[in-house]
Design an enzyme around this catalytic site. Structure first.
Site, short mmCIF file in Angstrom:
data_model
loop_
_atom_site.label_atom_id
_atom_site.label_comp_id
_atom_site.label_asym_id
_atom_site.label_seq_id
_atom_site.Cartn_x
_atom_site.Cartn_y
_atom_site.Cartn_z
N ARG A 88 24.22 62.83 75.81
CA ARG A 88 23.91 61.45 75.42
C ARG A 88 24.24 60.49 76.57
NH1 ARG A 88 26.50 63.96 71.10
NH2 ARG A 88 25.46 63.93 69.08
N ASP A 148 28.30 62.14 61.94
CA ASP A 148 29.06 63.35 62.32
C ASP A 148 29.83 63.90 61.12
OD1 ASP A 148 28.09 62.89 64.87
OD2 ASP A 148 29.84 61.71 65.45
N HIS A 175 31.37 59.66 69.86
CA HIS A 175 30.17 60.34 69.37
C HIS A 175 29.54 61.09 70.55
CE1 HIS A 175 26.61 61.12 67.02
NE2 HIS A 175 25.85 60.48 67.87
N1 LIG Z 1 24.33 57.01 67.03
C1 LIG Z 1 23.71 58.03 66.48
O1 LIG Z 1 24.27 58.72 65.62
C2 LIG Z 1 22.29 58.34 66.85
C3 LIG Z 1 21.52 59.22 66.07
C4 LIG Z 1 20.21 59.49 66.44
C5 LIG Z 1 19.66 58.86 67.56
N2 LIG Z 1 20.43 58.02 68.29
C6 LIG Z 1 19.88 57.29 69.44
O2 LIG Z 1 18.98 56.32 68.92
C7 LIG Z 1 18.01 55.99 69.93
C8 LIG Z 1 16.61 56.05 69.35
O3 LIG Z 1 16.25 57.38 69.04
P1 LIG Z 1 14.81 57.70 68.45
O4 LIG Z 1 14.77 59.15 68.18
O5 LIG Z 1 14.48 56.73 67.38
O6 LIG Z 1 13.88 57.37 69.72
P2 LIG Z 1 12.34 56.96 69.69
O7 LIG Z 1 11.83 57.14 71.08
O8 LIG Z 1 11.64 57.66 68.58
O9 LIG Z 1 12.36 55.41 69.32
C9 LIG Z 1 12.91 54.45 70.16
C10 LIG Z 1 12.04 53.21 70.03
O10 LIG Z 1 12.64 52.15 70.76
C11 LIG Z 1 11.57 51.34 71.25
N3 LIG Z 1 12.05 50.46 72.31
C12 LIG Z 1 12.34 50.75 73.59
N4 LIG Z 1 12.75 49.64 74.24
C13 LIG Z 1 12.72 48.63 73.34
C14 LIG Z 1 13.04 47.26 73.39
N5 LIG Z 1 13.48 46.68 74.52
N6 LIG Z 1 12.89 46.52 72.28
C15 LIG Z 1 12.44 47.08 71.13
N7 LIG Z 1 12.12 48.37 71.01
C16 LIG Z 1 12.26 49.14 72.11
C17 LIG Z 1 10.54 52.36 71.72
O11 LIG Z 1 9.26 51.78 71.88
C18 LIG Z 1 10.62 53.38 70.61
O12 LIG Z 1 9.65 53.13 69.60
C19 LIG Z 1 18.28 56.98 71.08
O13 LIG Z 1 19.06 56.37 72.08
C20 LIG Z 1 19.06 58.09 70.40
O14 LIG Z 1 19.87 58.81 71.31
C21 LIG Z 1 21.73 57.76 67.97
O1 LIG Z 2 22.13 64.04 69.47
C1 LIG Z 2 21.64 62.98 69.86
O2 LIG Z 2 21.38 62.77 71.04
C2 LIG Z 2 21.26 61.93 68.87
C3 LIG Z 2 22.38 61.53 67.96
O3 LIG Z 2 23.47 61.04 68.65
C4 LIG Z 2 22.76 62.61 67.00
O4 LIG Z 2 23.93 62.96 66.93
O5 LIG Z 2 21.86 63.10 66.28
#
Ligand SMILES: NC(=O)c1ccc[n+]([C@@H]2O[C@H](COP(=O)([O-])OP(=O)(O)OC[C@H]3O[C@@H](n4cnc5c(N)ncnc54)[C@H](O)[C@@H]3O)[C@@H](O)[C@H]2O)c1
Ligand SMILES: O=C(O)C[C@H](O)C(=O)O
Length: 310
Positions: A88, A148, A175
């Protein structure tokens, strides 16, 4: 309640869907930078309203923050996800710029908003959002521990061969694949410590599977997960909407709690109408404390990269 979800990708759309299905929000606004994308996701989701039985309205906009004005809660999911084999932390350069700009735009139009940060590396992005907006610490929440912990419960139930509703457990710490601290010695099956049912080897296996839960799914999916992340966010937003004061591990800005300072990391908090109502300081064993400190060192190291990158 008005909820904005920035990023209409996999996680953002899943958040919006679960929030709508749970039917506690009046209005959900999806924002994406990709022209027409949020509008399309919102329309598709709205066409599930009569099927799923919700009354929340969902609209989508392309980078138009005026439409987010007056949001009570905003969820930041914008940014790139990792690919198999990545950590990450490798997402920091791209996502720091996105999260900082998005957070600043959000507070311009919703000065009272509570922000939930999801984009990775989440603890560092939460810290960045806190610094960039200057919001009081109760109004910046990082979502990671709720997810988690759900994965921890999945693994516990699998090993115990029991329903997930029978188990209780929590993951604190950063995380990240190495930083998570699943509190295995505090996990229970219907209030009985799981140590009564599981061997040391089984417990170690559960801890390890939990820590790499995101990486395991990323390998299977080719990108990171979205259903459980979206569901976890929706539970935090629901706790705010209902002022439930439910306890979740969330990334919170620490100022001496757990002996830690100047970082956001996962600790138990109570979530209610003001966001983080309280950081709960539970008694940790020496081993748990040591793991939390090591995890905090990792998060601080990533935060250090931020000063260079942001
Ligand atoms: N914290 C957690 O537990 C957790 C869990 C899952 C995913 N994530 C994170 O969440 C994020 C998104 O994951 P995802 O699978 O949805 O990705 P994704 O690529 O499917 O979606 C991300 C979206 O963000 C948009 N985007 C990019 N820049 C932007 C901006 N400046 N303004 C508005 N929109 C913008 C993109 O166009 C895209 O549609 C990633 O960084 C991922 O690592 C975190
Ligand atoms: O694993 C990742 O990169 C996305 C998110 O933080 C998750 O735990 O699913």
């Amino acid at each position: 309640m008005k909820v904005t979800v920035v990023g209409a990708g996999a996680v953002g759309a899943s958040c919006a869907e679960y929030i709508a299905i749970k039917d506690f929000a009046d209005e959900i606004v999806l924002v994406d930078i990709k022209e027409g994308f949020a509008e399309g996701k919102a329309m598709d989701l709205m066409q599930t309203a009569s099927l799923n039985g919700f009354d929340s309205t969902i609209t989508g906009v392309t980078n138009d923050y005026a439409a987010t004005a007056g949001s009570d809660v905003a969820v930041i999911t914008s940014g790139i996800p990792r690919k198999p084999g990545m950590t990450r932390e490798e997402l920091i350069t791209t996502n720091a710029n996105i999260v900082k700009t998005v957070a600043e735009n959000l507070i311009k139009h919703s000065p009272e908003v509570i922000i939930i940060v999801v984009s990775n590396p989440m603890d560092t992005m939460t810290y960045l959002a806190a610094k960039a907006t200057g919001l009081p610490k109760n109004r910046i929440i990082g979502m990671g521990g709720a997810l988690d912990s759900a994965r921890f419960k999945y693994r516990l139930a699998e090993a115990l061969d029991c329903p997930q509703s029978d188990v209780s457990g929590m993951v604190i710490g950063g995380h990240s694949d190495v930083g998570m601290v699943p509190l295995i010695e505090k996990a229970t099956r219907n209030s009985v410590p799981v140590s009564e049912f599981l061997s040391e080897e089984q417990k170690a296996g559960i801890v390890e599977a939990t820590k790499v839960g995101g990486a395991t799914l990323t390998k299977l999916l080719g990108t990171s997960a979205w259903y459980a992340p979206g569901a976890a966010v929706s539970e935090l937003v629901k706790a705010i909407a209902l002022d439930s004061k439910k306890m979740f591990p969330c990334s919170a800005l620490l100022e001496g709690e757990y002996g830690l300072n100047d970082l956001c990391i996962g600790v138990p908090v109570l979530i209610g109408k003001n966001g983080i109502e309280k950081i709960v300081e539970i008694e940790l064993s020496e081993d748990e404390k040591a793991k939390l400190v090591t995890s905090a060192e990792g998060v601080s190291k990533t935060n250090g990269l931020l000063e260079v990158e942001a």
